[in-house]
Design a protein around this motif. Sequence first.
Motif, PDB file in Angstrom:
ATOM      1  N   LEU A  13      62.480 -27.123 -10.955  1.00  0.00           N
ATOM      2  CA  LEU A  13      61.641 -26.689  -9.852  1.00  0.00           C
ATOM      3  C   LEU A  13      61.007 -27.913  -9.195  1.00  0.00           C
ATOM      4  O   LEU A  13      60.287 -28.675  -9.849  1.00  0.00           O
ATOM      5  N   ALA A  14      61.253 -28.090  -7.899  1.00  0.00           N
ATOM      6  CA  ALA A  14      60.761 -29.268  -7.185  1.00  0.00           C
ATOM      7  C   ALA A  14      59.235 -29.316  -7.203  1.00  0.00           C
ATOM      8  O   ALA A  14      58.568 -28.352  -6.820  1.00  0.00           O
ATOM      9  N   ASP A  15      58.678 -30.440  -7.685  1.00  0.00           N
ATOM     10  CA  ASP A  15      57.229 -30.667  -7.706  1.00  0.00           C
ATOM     11  C   ASP A  15      56.472 -29.610  -8.504  1.00  0.00           C
ATOM     12  O   ASP A  15      55.298 -29.326  -8.227  1.00  0.00           O
ATOM     13  N   TRP A  16      57.128 -29.037  -9.497  1.00  0.00           N
ATOM     14  CA  TRP A  16      56.474 -28.030 -10.335  1.00  0.00           C
ATOM     15  C   TRP A  16      55.164 -28.554 -10.927  1.00  0.00           C
ATOM     16  O   TRP A  16      54.130 -27.884 -10.864  1.00  0.00           O
ATOM     17  N   ALA A  17      55.168 -29.738 -11.469  1.00  0.00           N
ATOM     18  CA  ALA A  17      53.976 -30.262 -12.147  1.00  0.00           C
ATOM     19  C   ALA A  17      52.837 -30.565 -11.187  1.00  0.00           C
ATOM     20  O   ALA A  17      51.674 -30.684 -11.612  1.00  0.00           O
ATOM     21  N   ALA A  18      53.138 -30.706  -9.892  1.00  0.00           N
ATOM     22  CA  ALA A  18      52.110 -31.102  -8.923  1.00  0.00           C
ATOM     23  C   ALA A  18      51.317 -29.916  -8.370  1.00  0.00           C
ATOM     24  O   ALA A  18      50.302 -30.107  -7.704  1.00  0.00           O
ATOM     25  N   ASP A  19      51.747 -28.687  -8.639  1.00  0.00           N
ATOM     26  CA  ASP A  19      51.061 -27.532  -8.070  1.00  0.00           C
ATOM     27  C   ASP A  19      49.717 -27.302  -8.766  1.00  0.00           C
ATOM     28  O   ASP A  19      49.474 -27.807  -9.879  1.00  0.00           O
ATOM     29  N   ASP A  20      48.847 -26.527  -8.128  1.00  0.00           N
ATOM     30  CA  ASP A  20      47.562 -26.155  -8.708  1.00  0.00           C
ATOM     31  C   ASP A  20      47.767 -24.897  -9.551  1.00  0.00           C
ATOM     32  O   ASP A  20      47.563 -23.775  -9.092  1.00  0.00           O
ATOM     33  N   HIS A  21      48.163 -25.099 -10.788  1.00  0.00           N
ATOM     34  CA  HIS A  21      48.455 -23.967 -11.663  1.00  0.00           C
ATOM     35  C   HIS A  21      47.195 -23.208 -12.041  1.00  0.00           C
ATOM     36  O   HIS A  21      47.255 -22.018 -12.384  1.00  0.00           O
ATOM     37  N   GLY A  22      46.049 -23.872 -11.976  1.00  0.00           N
ATOM     38  CA  GLY A  22      44.790 -23.185 -12.241  1.00  0.00           C
ATOM     39  C   GLY A  22      44.531 -22.094 -11.219  1.00  0.00           C
ATOM     40  O   GLY A  22      44.087 -20.993 -11.564  1.00  0.00           O
ATOM     41  N   ALA A  23      44.809 -22.378  -9.940  1.00  0.00           N
ATOM     42  CA  ALA A  23      44.630 -21.372  -8.888  1.00  0.00           C
ATOM     43  C   ALA A  23      45.596 -20.209  -9.094  1.00  0.00           C
ATOM     44  O   ALA A  23      45.230 -19.038  -8.917  1.00  0.00           O
ATOM     45  N   ALA A  24      46.826 -20.531  -9.475  1.00  0.00           N
ATOM     46  CA  ALA A  24      47.805 -19.477  -9.733  1.00  0.00           C
ATOM     47  C   ALA A  24      47.388 -18.642 -10.949  1.00  0.00           C
ATOM     48  O   ALA A  24      47.540 -17.418 -10.955  1.00  0.00           O
ATOM     49  N   PHE A  25      46.844 -19.295 -11.977  1.00  0.00           N
ATOM     50  CA  PHE A  25      46.417 -18.573 -13.179  1.00  0.00           C
ATOM     51  C   PHE A  25      45.290 -17.599 -12.851  1.00  0.00           C
ATOM     52  O   PHE A  25      45.273 -16.465 -13.343  1.00  0.00           O
ATOM     53  N   GLN A  26      44.341 -18.019 -12.019  1.00  0.00           N
ATOM     54  CA  GLN A  26      43.239 -17.120 -11.673  1.00  0.00           C
ATOM     55  C   GLN A  26      43.742 -15.895 -10.914  1.00  0.00           C
ATOM     56  O   GLN A  26      43.271 -14.775 -11.129  1.00  0.00           O
ATOM     57  N   ALA A  27      44.714 -16.098 -10.015  1.00  0.00           N
ATOM     58  CA  ALA A  27      45.293 -14.962  -9.297  1.00  0.00           C
ATOM     59  C   ALA A  27      46.053 -14.056 -10.265  1.00  0.00           C
ATOM     60  O   ALA A  27      45.979 -12.825 -10.180  1.00  0.00           O
ATOM     61  N   PHE A  28      46.794 -14.654 -11.199  1.00  0.00           N
ATOM     62  CA  PHE A  28      47.528 -13.885 -12.195  1.00  0.00           C
ATOM     63  C   PHE A  28      46.561 -13.089 -13.072  1.00  0.00           C
ATOM     64  O   PHE A  28      46.781 -11.895 -13.342  1.00  0.00           O
ATOM     65  N   ARG A  29      45.484 -13.726 -13.484  1.00  0.00           N
ATOM     66  CA  ARG A  29      44.494 -13.059 -14.338  1.00  0.00           C
ATOM     67  C   ARG A  29      43.862 -11.864 -13.625  1.00  0.00           C
ATOM     68  O   ARG A  29      43.591 -10.832 -14.233  1.00  0.00           O
ATOM     69  N   ARG A  30      43.652 -12.009 -12.314  1.00  0.00           N
ATOM     70  CA  ARG A  30      43.093 -10.902 -11.544  1.00  0.00           C
ATOM     71  C   ARG A  30      44.056  -9.709 -11.548  1.00  0.00           C
ATOM     72  O   ARG A  30      43.648  -8.556 -11.635  1.00  0.00           O
ATOM     73  N   SER A  31      45.353  -9.994 -11.441  1.00  0.00           N
ATOM     74  CA  SER A  31      46.343  -8.920 -11.544  1.00  0.00           C
ATOM     75  C   SER A  31      46.295  -8.274 -12.914  1.00  0.00           C
ATOM     76  O   SER A  31      46.375  -7.050 -13.044  1.00  0.00           O
ATOM     77  N   CYS A  32      46.169  -9.105 -13.937  1.00  0.00           N
ATOM     78  CA  CYS A  32      46.171  -8.588 -15.303  1.00  0.00           C
ATOM     79  C   CYS A  32      44.990  -7.659 -15.565  1.00  0.00           C
ATOM     80  O   CYS A  32      45.119  -6.648 -16.275  1.00  0.00           O
ATOM     81  N   GLU A  33      43.839  -7.988 -15.007  1.00  0.00           N
ATOM     82  CA  GLU A  33      42.665  -7.127 -15.185  1.00  0.00           C
ATOM     83  C   GLU A  33      42.951  -5.723 -14.673  1.00  0.00           C
ATOM     84  O   GLU A  33      42.618  -4.725 -15.319  1.00  0.00           O
ATOM     85  N   ALA A  34      43.588  -5.651 -13.503  1.00  0.00           N
ATOM     86  CA  ALA A  34      43.904  -4.344 -12.922  1.00  0.00           C
ATOM     87  C   ALA A  34      45.013  -3.642 -13.697  1.00  0.00           C
ATOM     88  O   ALA A  34      44.954  -2.425 -13.928  1.00  0.00           O
ATOM     89  N   LEU A  35      46.026  -4.411 -14.121  1.00  0.00           N
ATOM     90  CA  LEU A  35      47.157  -3.817 -14.830  1.00  0.00           C
ATOM     91  C   LEU A  35      46.724  -3.211 -16.163  1.00  0.00           C
ATOM     92  O   LEU A  35      47.105  -2.088 -16.506  1.00  0.00           O
ATOM     93  N   LEU A  36      45.918  -3.949 -16.921  1.00  0.00           N
ATOM     94  CA  LEU A  36      45.514  -3.459 -18.239  1.00  0.00           C
ATOM     95  C   LEU A  36      44.483  -2.342 -18.132  1.00  0.00           C
ATOM     96  O   LEU A  36      44.391  -1.497 -19.020  1.00  0.00           O
ATOM     97  N   ALA A  37      43.719  -2.335 -17.042  1.00  0.00           N
ATOM     98  CA  ALA A  37      42.767  -1.245 -16.824  1.00  0.00           C
ATOM     99  C   ALA A  37      43.456  -0.012 -16.252  1.00  0.00           C
ATOM    100  O   ALA A  37      42.810   1.022 -16.030  1.00  0.00           O
ATOM    101  N   LYS A  38      44.775  -0.145 -15.998  1.00  0.00           N
ATOM    102  CA  LYS A  38      45.565   0.934 -15.397  1.00  0.00           C
ATOM    103  C   LYS A  38      44.954   1.405 -14.077  1.00  0.00           C
ATOM    104  O   LYS A  38      44.908   2.591 -13.772  1.00  0.00           O
ATOM    105  N   GLN A  39      44.469   0.431 -13.325  1.00  0.00           N
ATOM    106  CA  GLN A  39      43.898   0.716 -12.013  1.00  0.00           C
ATOM    107  C   GLN A  39      44.999   1.227 -11.092  1.00  0.00           C
ATOM    108  O   GLN A  39      46.086   0.641 -11.037  1.00  0.00           O
ATOM    109  N   PRO A  40      44.773   2.303 -10.378  1.00  0.00           N
ATOM    110  CA  PRO A  40      45.839   2.871  -9.524  1.00  0.00           C
ATOM    111  C   PRO A  40      46.320   1.871  -8.469  1.00  0.00           C
ATOM    112  O   PRO A  40      45.510   1.161  -7.866  1.00  0.00           O
TER     113      PRO A  40
END
Length: 376
Positions: free
Chosen positions: A28-55
């Motif tokens: 993946l081109a420039d994989w290590a240079a991305d802001d993975h912390g920002a992506a993790f926070q967005a992913f975590r927000r999805s996970c909160e809804a998924l595990l809470a079975k939010q409609p």
Amino acid sequence: MTIAVSTAGLSPALAEKAHLKPLAFHDLADWAADDHGAAFQAFRRSCEALLAKQPELRPAQSLSGNLIAICRKALAESALSGAKARRFFETHFRPFEIIPKTGEGFLTGYYEPEFKGSREPSAQYKIPLLDRPDDLVTLAKGETLPGLDPELQAARKTAKGYEPYPDRAAIEEGALGKKAKPVVYVREPGEAFIIHVQGSARIRLEDGTIIRVAYAGRNGRPYTSIGKLLVRRGEMTLEEMTLEKLMGWLRDHPTEARALMRRNQSYIFFREAAELAPEQGPIGGAGIPLTPGRSLAVDRNLWSYGLPFWLEGQLPFSLDQAEPLARLMIAQDTGSAILGPARGDFFFGSGHEAGTRAGLLRHTTRFVVLRPHPVP
């Protein structure tokens, strides 16, 4: 050329439309240079809804057990940044390039527009955004009703049964009567149309107050891009097309614009999203606020929400200037025009500048899906 592909765990619909080519993260081109912390926070927000079975606002493919297990791991972490966030994705996912069986990867942009408006109609504010009617029945993916075209994704419930819901032209001519009440009024038909396409908006009232409107349903009719229709008619080229040019054309040609916009039979209904804080993004198809630059709209018939996608391509600043795109994004939304395995819509944020950039993005893009790896 022989392509090594993986079909394990693919839905029949996805396997019919694409190959998945296994990669390593160093591919993946420039994989290590991305802001993975920002992506993790967005992913975590999805996970909160998924595990809470939010409609979900617009239901997508069901989740895999592996993704649910990874979400539990993510929620056990309050915050990850830098190399730790990168290692989280490298540990729990495996990258696969999405190779469509027809066509190639394509990325567009969208945003949350802001327009002036009023809660009451006036000579200046006379174009309503309507709330969801009580007789609107939204059909789940794959669901059909007797006597209805299986391509329709909604129906109208009547005393005699179900019938196709009125199209845009009929609704604008008053086919719903008092069944759908105005949420707010804006100035121009073109402004309302853009809000319909984007699915949300900030409306600034005369006293400076801003209210948010969010997607509440649609009439289930097919979506047609009026931008493409203008290009086919020779009004402008695809390379010249920007949001400003489109809005200007609609404003300068009111009679033709009305007929053109009605070529798009799809009609969107809204609600006031009073629960959103000013700093939050609009609500996406997954039912959670979107994150500028990290939320991706995908084909909900093929993908589940919460999946990470790596994109490689170009992000334009203007018609002739762009920056490289190499970014990890999270599937948190969908759209009527977002159809295909390597088709996405990049959420830019809110306001005029975000709209300008969103209108410029229509580029061939490499799509890589990060598929969940079994949690030990």
